[in-house]
Design an enzyme around this catalytic site. Sequence first.
Site, PDB file in Angstrom:
ATOM      1  N   ARG A  13      19.177   8.472 -29.995  1.00 21.68           N
ATOM      2  CA  ARG A  13      18.577   9.508 -30.852  1.00 21.68           C
ATOM      3  C   ARG A  13      17.407   8.973 -31.671  1.00 21.68           C
ATOM      4  NH1 ARG A  13      23.853  10.699 -30.703  1.00 21.68           N
ATOM      5  NH2 ARG A  13      24.241   9.537 -32.612  1.00 21.68           N
ATOM      6  N   GLU A  47      34.535  -0.633 -36.196  1.00 20.28           N
ATOM      7  CA  GLU A  47      35.876  -0.498 -36.764  1.00 20.28           C
ATOM      8  C   GLU A  47      36.915  -1.090 -35.800  1.00 20.28           C
ATOM      9  OE1 GLU A  47      36.617   3.501 -37.837  1.00 20.28           O
ATOM     10  OE2 GLU A  47      38.514   3.027 -38.838  1.00 20.28           O
TER      11      GLU A  47
HETATM   12  P1  AMP Z   1      26.377   2.500 -38.007  1.00 23.74           P
HETATM   13  O1  AMP Z   1      26.090   1.302 -37.179  1.00 23.74           O
HETATM   14  O2  AMP Z   1      27.812   2.598 -38.439  1.00 23.74           O
HETATM   15  O3  AMP Z   1      25.421   2.678 -39.161  1.00 23.74           O
HETATM   16  O4  AMP Z   1      26.217   3.765 -37.049  1.00 23.74           O
HETATM   17  C1  AMP Z   1      24.974   4.265 -36.781  1.00 23.74           C
HETATM   18  C2  AMP Z   1      24.812   4.777 -35.365  1.00 23.74           C
HETATM   19  O5  AMP Z   1      25.927   5.581 -34.964  1.00 23.74           O
HETATM   20  C3  AMP Z   1      23.600   5.665 -35.291  1.00 23.74           C
HETATM   21  O6  AMP Z   1      22.898   5.394 -34.083  1.00 23.74           O
HETATM   22  C4  AMP Z   1      24.138   7.073 -35.341  1.00 23.74           C
HETATM   23  O7  AMP Z   1      23.411   7.918 -34.505  1.00 23.74           O
HETATM   24  C5  AMP Z   1      25.590   6.960 -34.920  1.00 23.74           C
HETATM   25  N1  AMP Z   1      26.526   7.649 -35.840  1.00 23.74           N
HETATM   26  C6  AMP Z   1      27.471   7.072 -36.623  1.00 23.74           C
HETATM   27  N2  AMP Z   1      28.160   7.968 -37.325  1.00 23.74           N
HETATM   28  C7  AMP Z   1      27.642   9.179 -36.997  1.00 23.74           C
HETATM   29  C8  AMP Z   1      27.899  10.543 -37.425  1.00 23.74           C
HETATM   30  N3  AMP Z   1      28.851  10.827 -38.322  1.00 23.74           N
HETATM   31  N4  AMP Z   1      27.146  11.527 -36.903  1.00 23.74           N
HETATM   32  C9  AMP Z   1      26.162  11.232 -36.003  1.00 23.74           C
HETATM   33  N5  AMP Z   1      25.883  10.008 -35.570  1.00 23.74           N
HETATM   34  C10 AMP Z   1      26.592   8.974 -36.053  1.00 23.74           C
END
Ligand code: AMP
Length: 174
Positions: free
Chosen positions: A61, A98
């Site tokens: 995305r 996680e």
């Molecule tokens: P993080 O590494 O935990 O910051 O997760 C970020 C990545 O996971 C990004 O590429 C987001 O598009 C996706 N992501 C994580 N949580 C969500 C959510 N609640 N809604 C949409 N995309 C998410």
Amino acid sequence: MDINAVKQAIRDVPDFPKPGILFKDITTAIKNPEIVSFLSKHIADYYRNKGINKVAGIESRGFIFGSILALQLNAGFIPVRKPGKLPAETLKKTYSLEYGEDAVEIHKDAINPGDIVLLHDDLLATGGTALAALELLQELGAKKVYTNFLIELEFLKGIERLKEYTEVYSLIKY
Ligand code: AMP
């Protein structure tokens, strides 16, 4: 058009991709051309005159506005991808989730020393993905990395992991 209208247009999808996750779905927002135009102009205006010459988008995305921003900022575009997708020599960074781990890769020749890079993804959750991408950019010699998200899930405190290394700007916060 304003940020609040964009926020209203983002769809919440409960339990996707797994139980307990409230997925922030931007497809309902970006099918509206006024939103695409507002977001790209708003973000590009924020980062103009910072000398950014490359925009790095995180798969998948992050490719959507990453490429629009590259065009708007007269910068090149760099894909940061899931393992095994990039064809030439890559640098890889593994990070923990996680449950288990994940990784991102970048082409070794994506960055020239001295590049000023805008790292972009749609959403900041725990910050693991962006931090791994940031480390790849820094290892390849980026002089400075700015980081932008459309959405930040503040309660997950991803900003705490990033703020020491990069200036973060997120448009919409939950
Ligand atoms: P993080 O590494 O935990 O910051 O997760 C970020 C990545 O996971 C990004 O590429 C987001 O598009 C996706 N992501 C994580 N949580 C969500 C959510 N609640 N809604 C949409 N995309 C998410």
